[in-house]
Design an enzyme around this catalytic site. Structure first.
Site, PDB file in Angstrom:
ATOM      1  N   ASN A  72      42.614   0.474  43.817  1.00 39.02           N
ATOM      2  CA  ASN A  72      42.089  -0.496  44.590  1.00 39.02           C
ATOM      3  C   ASN A  72      42.908  -0.603  45.885  1.00 39.02           C
ATOM      4  O   ASN A  72      42.132  -0.487  47.053  1.00 39.02           O
ATOM      5  CB  ASN A  72      41.582  -2.121  44.312  1.00 39.02           C
ATOM      6  N   CYS A 125      36.903  -7.802  45.291  1.00 39.02           N
ATOM      7  CA  CYS A 125      38.059  -6.971  44.723  1.00 39.02           C
ATOM      8  C   CYS A 125      39.255  -6.782  45.842  1.00 39.02           C
ATOM      9  O   CYS A 125      40.437  -6.958  45.854  1.00 39.02           O
ATOM     10  CB  CYS A 125      37.515  -5.694  44.126  1.00 39.02           C
TER      11      CYS A 125
END
Ligand code: NAD
Length: 466
Positions: free
Chosen positions: A227, A279
């Site tokens: 991420n 996220c």
């Protein structure tokens, strides 16, 4: 297999529906009675392609919903933790939901269980879960903890789950790793894809799915590092876009030239107003905190965040430059969700920008195909909602594009122009080519590309050059 999924949010609900689709029997648990009631009524809770179909197919048969964690744990051999891990003020992930669930699972053990950590968590969390469960009187031989991070993207969550680039299994025990191999076997052997009624394969899918077995700590790091790297790609191209603006180059051309290098790749090289969602912001911050705690500063991560924040401020400056003063201006805004295809507005750049515009005394008429109801709950001020982009544009001083919904990329621009008070489009997602906007006689401001100005006769008629 009998699987309990704890947490029925974006990840838990999709995972539950997809595990049922793979032939498992699933109890989907949430401690929010409202959510369970909605799911019992047959509603879907979230906007996600194919989720209504899967729930309709399996509800009451291979998927049931429950508020009773203990009963679900006792009835299952695999327990998937999919509760939230929101950010604390410090940037660390708040692991209190995970801890509560781990303790509750420990108290309900009645046989050997595999406890899967699917929530995104910092490295060492699987060890903490094990420790908490033992403190809550679970015996080490009665359970294993496995890290199985989730890589789905909202908007395409179901196809991402069923056609994954990879499935990561971080297991420190062979017995537990074998359970996950079996659980995902329909995807790794490809048998699911032969099934009648299988969810259609998306373009570019890699199948059968690849399963990568690692240690638990490596799996935890794979999720945070992935991420952070994707967020880095976005901030990098945004920083390049800012240089493009300074030298009159075109970031779309630069991104194409860079992205066609197979070592770099085109995806996530999309300049705009930056990333948001539940996220990237929290995971980059949490990864930074973890690295620091482990004794490594990792300053690139701070820079990713700084560039991302700056991108929203730069966009606001563009609005001010295009409109001169903001007080009393009426702005049409297309997009509230943090990206197209979802109703999720968590950390949405669009919401942040609208709040700033409202605080500068603008009135905003917004349209989003899925996120208006959620936005209504979090924004106060002079904000109204329209039924479609055209209604939003009526009498507006400018049209702002803040979310990359597909339908915003194919507007009837002649109609939009006719409805706007001033023919100004400020596009935070680069959905249009400059040539198309020029052809339609629109003043077009985008990211990392030169502004398309109005013909001088048109501008003076509108009093825009004063
Ligand atoms: P969410 O907030 O949508 O859902 C979490 C759910 O857990 C909520 O419905 C909440 O009521 C429930 N819950 C909390 N405590 C509980 C308890 N004690 N017992 C039962 N239920 C409980 O969160 P989400 O977006 O689904 O994310 C979950 C995790 O997955 C997070 O760690 C997130 O970082 C990670 N993740 C999210 C995505 C995404 O796109 N949303 C993708 C990959 C990973």
């Amino acid at each position: 297999m009998k699987i309990a999924v704890i947490g029925s949010g974006y990840v838990g609900l999709v995972a539950a529906a997809c595990f049922a689709e793979l032939g498992h029997t699933v109890i989907c648990v949430d401690n929010d009675p409202e959510k369970i009631a909605v799911l019992h009524r047959g509603e879907t809770l979230i906007h996600e392609q194919y989720l209504p179909e899967l729930l309709a197919r399996h509800r009451g048969q291979r998927v049931i919903f429950s508020g009773d964690l203990s009963e679900a744990v006792r009835a299952s051999s695999v327990i998937v933790i999919a509760v939230g891990t929101p950010p604390l003020e410090t940037g660390d992930a708040d692991l209190s939901y995970v801890e509560t669930v781990a303790r509750d699972i420990a108290r309900s053990l009645n046989s050997y269980k595999v406890v899967i950590e699917k929530s995104t968590v910092p490295v060492y969390t699987s060890e903490w879960i094990r420790r908490v469960m033992q403190l809550a009187s679970a015996t080490a031989a009665d359970f294993d903890v496995v890290s199985n991070p989730e890589f789905l993207r909202e908007g395409t969550a179901v196809t991402d789950f069923l056609y994954p680039d990879r499935i990561v299994v971080g297991a420190d025990s062979d017995r537990a790793a074998e359970v996950l191999r079996q659980m995902y076997a329909p995807l790794t052997t490809g048998s699911y894809y032969q099934q009648a009624g299988a969810i259609p394969e998306p373009a570019g899918a890699q199948r059968p799915a690849r399963l990568i077995v690692t240690t638990a700590k490596s799996a935890e790091l794979i999720k945070h590092a992935s991420n952070a790297f994707l967020a880095l790609k976005i901030s990098f191209i945004n920083a390049v876009a800012n240089v493009c603006e300074a030298v009159n180059a075109d970031v779309e051309q630069v991104a194409l030239g860079m992205g066609t290098d197979s070592r770099i790749g085109r995806r996530f090289l999309q300049a705009g107003i930056g990333y948001g969602g539940s996220c990237f912001p929290k995971d980059v911050a949490a990864f930074r905190s973890v690295a620091r705690e482990c004794g490594y500063d990792f300053p690139i991560l701070q820079e990713i965040i700084r560039v991302n924040d700056e991108q929203r401020r730069r966009f606001l400056k563009k609005v001010r430059t295009a409109l001169w003063t903001l007080r009393g201006k009426r702005l049409a805004v297309l997009g509230l969700a943090y990206k197209g295809g979802t109703d999720d507005i968590r950390e949405s750049p669009a919401i942040d920008i609208i709040r700033s515009l409202l605080s500068e005394q603008c009135s905003v008429v917004a349209y989003d195909p899925a996120a208006m109801e959620r936005a209504l709950q979090v924004i106060t001020g002079d904000l109204t909602f329209a039924e479609d982009p055209y209604q939003a544009a009526v009498g507006a001083d400018a049209l702002l594009i803040l979310t990359d919904w597909e339908e915003f990329a194919s507007l009837d621009l002649a109609r939009i122009k006719g409805l706007l008070r001033y023919p100004i489009v400020i596009d935070g997602r680069n959905l249009y080519s400059r040539e198309v906007m020029q052809k339609h006689g629109l003043l077009y401001v985008s990211v990392g590309r030169a502004t398309v100005e109005l013909e001088s006769s048109q501008a003076s008629a509108l009093n825009l050059n004063k």
